[in-house]
Enzyme design. Sequence first.
Site, PDB file in Angstrom:
ATOM      1  N   TYR A 289      -5.956  -0.870   4.796  1.00 17.47           N
ATOM      2  CA  TYR A 289      -6.822  -1.580   3.849  1.00 17.47           C
ATOM      3  C   TYR A 289      -7.671  -2.581   4.618  1.00 17.47           C
ATOM      4  O   TYR A 289      -7.187  -3.636   5.043  1.00 17.47           O
ATOM      5  CB  TYR A 289      -5.998  -2.295   2.768  1.00 17.47           C
ATOM      6  CG  TYR A 289      -5.175  -1.377   1.891  1.00 17.47           C
ATOM      7  CD1 TYR A 289      -5.471  -0.025   1.792  1.00 17.47           C
ATOM      8  CD2 TYR A 289      -4.108  -1.873   1.147  1.00 17.47           C
ATOM      9  CE1 TYR A 289      -4.712   0.815   0.981  1.00 17.47           C
ATOM     10  CE2 TYR A 289      -3.357  -1.042   0.327  1.00 17.47           C
ATOM     11  CZ  TYR A 289      -3.661   0.299   0.262  1.00 17.47           C
ATOM     12  OH  TYR A 289      -2.913   1.118  -0.545  1.00 17.47           O
TER      13      TYR A 289
ATOM     14  N   PRO B 147     -11.438   2.616 -14.347  1.00 21.40           N
ATOM     15  CA  PRO B 147     -10.457   2.068 -15.278  1.00 21.40           C
ATOM     16  C   PRO B 147     -10.112   3.040 -16.414  1.00 21.40           C
ATOM     17  O   PRO B 147     -10.979   3.789 -16.876  1.00 21.40           O
ATOM     18  CB  PRO B 147     -11.157   0.826 -15.838  1.00 21.40           C
ATOM     19  CG  PRO B 147     -12.244   0.502 -14.881  1.00 21.40           C
ATOM     20  CD  PRO B 147     -12.600   1.759 -14.154  1.00 21.40           C
ATOM     21  N   LEU B 148      -8.861   3.017 -16.818  1.00 19.19           N
ATOM     22  CA  LEU B 148      -8.380   3.884 -17.897  1.00 19.19           C
ATOM     23  C   LEU B 148      -9.241   3.711 -19.136  1.00 19.19           C
ATOM     24  O   LEU B 148      -9.505   2.584 -19.554  1.00 19.19           O
ATOM     25  CB  LEU B 148      -6.949   3.469 -18.278  1.00 19.19           C
ATOM     26  CG  LEU B 148      -5.820   3.886 -17.353  1.00 19.19           C
ATOM     27  CD1 LEU B 148      -4.518   3.258 -17.829  1.00 19.19           C
ATOM     28  CD2 LEU B 148      -5.714   5.407 -17.317  1.00 19.19           C
TER      29      LEU B 148
ATOM     30  N   PHE C  21      -2.654   3.317  -8.844  1.00 17.26           N
ATOM     31  CA  PHE C  21      -3.666   3.423  -9.897  1.00 17.26           C
ATOM     32  C   PHE C  21      -3.044   3.269 -11.292  1.00 17.26           C
ATOM     33  O   PHE C  21      -3.367   4.033 -12.209  1.00 17.26           O
ATOM     34  CB  PHE C  21      -4.439   4.750  -9.816  1.00 17.26           C
ATOM     35  CG  PHE C  21      -5.306   4.914  -8.588  1.00 17.26           C
ATOM     36  CD1 PHE C  21      -5.664   3.817  -7.823  1.00 17.26           C
ATOM     37  CD2 PHE C  21      -5.786   6.161  -8.214  1.00 17.26           C
ATOM     38  CE1 PHE C  21      -6.475   3.959  -6.681  1.00 17.26           C
ATOM     39  CE2 PHE C  21      -6.598   6.325  -7.093  1.00 17.26           C
ATOM     40  CZ  PHE C  21      -6.938   5.228  -6.321  1.00 17.26           C
ATOM     41  N   PRO C  22      -2.164   2.272 -11.499  1.00 13.75           N
ATOM     42  CA  PRO C  22      -1.541   2.116 -12.825  1.00 13.75           C
ATOM     43  C   PRO C  22      -2.560   1.797 -13.915  1.00 13.75           C
ATOM     44  O   PRO C  22      -2.315   2.067 -15.093  1.00 13.75           O
ATOM     45  CB  PRO C  22      -0.580   0.931 -12.626  1.00 13.75           C
ATOM     46  CG  PRO C  22      -1.148   0.157 -11.473  1.00 13.75           C
ATOM     47  CD  PRO C  22      -1.741   1.211 -10.562  1.00 13.75           C
ATOM     48  N   LEU C  23      -3.723   1.239 -13.475  1.00 11.84           N
ATOM     49  CA  LEU C  23      -4.782   0.918 -14.450  1.00 11.84           C
ATOM     50  C   LEU C  23      -5.947   1.890 -14.318  1.00 11.84           C
ATOM     51  O   LEU C  23      -7.027   1.645 -14.838  1.00 11.84           O
ATOM     52  CB  LEU C  23      -5.270  -0.520 -14.236  1.00 11.84           C
ATOM     53  CG  LEU C  23      -4.198  -1.601 -14.402  1.00 11.84           C
ATOM     54  CD1 LEU C  23      -4.739  -2.970 -13.976  1.00 11.84           C
ATOM     55  CD2 LEU C  23      -3.721  -1.649 -15.857  1.00 11.84           C
ATOM     56  N   GLY C  24      -5.742   2.982 -13.588  1.00 10.90           N
ATOM     57  CA  GLY C  24      -6.803   3.968 -13.413  1.00 10.90           C
ATOM     58  C   GLY C  24      -7.519   3.837 -12.080  1.00 10.90           C
ATOM     59  O   GLY C  24      -8.397   4.628 -11.771  1.00 10.90           O
ATOM     60  N   GLY C  25      -7.210   2.798 -11.292  1.00  6.99           N
ATOM     61  CA  GLY C  25      -7.795   2.653  -9.961  1.00  6.99           C
ATOM     62  C   GLY C  25      -9.276   2.325 -10.030  1.00  6.99           C
ATOM     63  O   GLY C  25      -9.681   1.410 -10.744  1.00  6.99           O
ATOM     64  N   PHE C  26     -10.089   3.122  -9.308  1.00 10.49           N
ATOM     65  CA  PHE C  26     -11.519   2.812  -9.224  1.00 10.49           C
ATOM     66  C   PHE C  26     -12.260   3.153 -10.518  1.00 10.49           C
ATOM     67  O   PHE C  26     -13.377   2.704 -10.735  1.00 10.49           O
ATOM     68  CB  PHE C  26     -12.149   3.537  -8.022  1.00 10.49           C
ATOM     69  CG  PHE C  26     -11.569   3.081  -6.711  1.00 10.49           C
ATOM     70  CD1 PHE C  26     -11.882   1.825  -6.198  1.00 10.49           C
ATOM     71  CD2 PHE C  26     -10.679   3.880  -5.997  1.00 10.49           C
ATOM     72  CE1 PHE C  26     -11.354   1.379  -4.998  1.00 10.49           C
ATOM     73  CE2 PHE C  26     -10.140   3.451  -4.790  1.00 10.49           C
ATOM     74  CZ  PHE C  26     -10.475   2.196  -4.298  1.00 10.49           C
TER      75      PHE C  26
END
Length: 290
Positions: free
Chosen positions: A66, A222-223, A215-220
């Site tokens: 990173y 968003p969900l 990616f619990p929130l959808g990553g790049f």
Amino acid sequence: MSTLSPSLPGGTWTLGDLTVTRFGYGAMQLAGPGVMGPPADHGGALAVLREVADLGITHIDTSGAYGPRVTNQLIREALHPYPQSLHIATKVGATRDEHGGWPPARQPEDLRRAVHENLETLGLEVLDLVNLRLGDAQGPRPGSIAEPFETLVELQRQGLIRHLGLSNATAEQVAEAQAIAPIVCVQNMYNLAYRQDDELIDELAEEGVAYVPFFPLGGFSPLQSSALSAVAARLDATPMSVALAWLLRRSPNILLIPGTSSVAHLRENAAGAGLSLSDEDLAELDKIGR
Ligand SMILES: NC(=O)c1ccc[n+]([C@@H]2O[C@H](COP(=O)([O-])OP(=O)(O)OC[C@H]3O[C@@H](n4cnc5c(N)ncnc54)[C@H](OP(=O)(O)O)[C@@H]3O)[C@@H](O)[C@H]2O)c1
């Protein structure tokens, strides 16, 4: 600085002999655009990490890739000397190219170099948890992992690594690793809308192995889902809170590492993950990724 905080949702989990809060933090979003280079707001990034510790979060996920090295250096600058309760998980097995790509780097010499570089940039003598990052940007790829995994086992025997895990792995690769040495976690892509690993999560739960969804929130991206928005509106909560609360409810072995570069979002996520979901909410949410 607090130690284990009873106010964080989800309580704690034990990774080998290390107790961590199930609500953790993923540091990837602290690097510059495309996870390359330094953050635009250096002080802001340090503030997020200090808030992580102040909230009592004891599990931070990072990688030498990173930045590269940027998030490790930020973690060290913000939090070293680390509180005893804090455990930092890192990943080896991928590097960065000049285009910001993530080519694999899983030859024995690559892995040895990456472990030493993580030790140096984080300012540690032993790494608490090292995940072998497999596959590529498109996801897991089948194939034997014996050689790279055995290299990490050797580094563990040398006392440089406490616990091992896999990332971006197939179920077969998890089984192959477990036949060689114990692992304490699997870190794969999973969220409300992307549920490839449902079966694997349940198997790992039975074995007492953690599952750490990236990616619990959808990553790049968003969900986004009308069903998710409807449940969130009914509960007067944000879709992000619902997505995190759903993951904590999904299985006791799930550890959250949502990423953010914002103190406000971090606080919102730590509070929101504690949202209580009814059976009706769960049934509605369950349909999203099926
Ligand atoms: N093993 C692997 O191959 C792999 C791959 C990817 C990631 N990871 C790990 O998994 C961690 C989590 O993944 P991720 O950070 O990429 O994705 P994520 O947690 O799914 O989502 C992060 C994104 O959501 C936004 N966000 C967070 N909280 C928010 C809120 N309350 N309201 C609105 N937006 C919000 C963040 O923007 P803001 O910064 O504006 O809040 C960021 O853009 C990473 O940090 C990394 O440690 C591992």
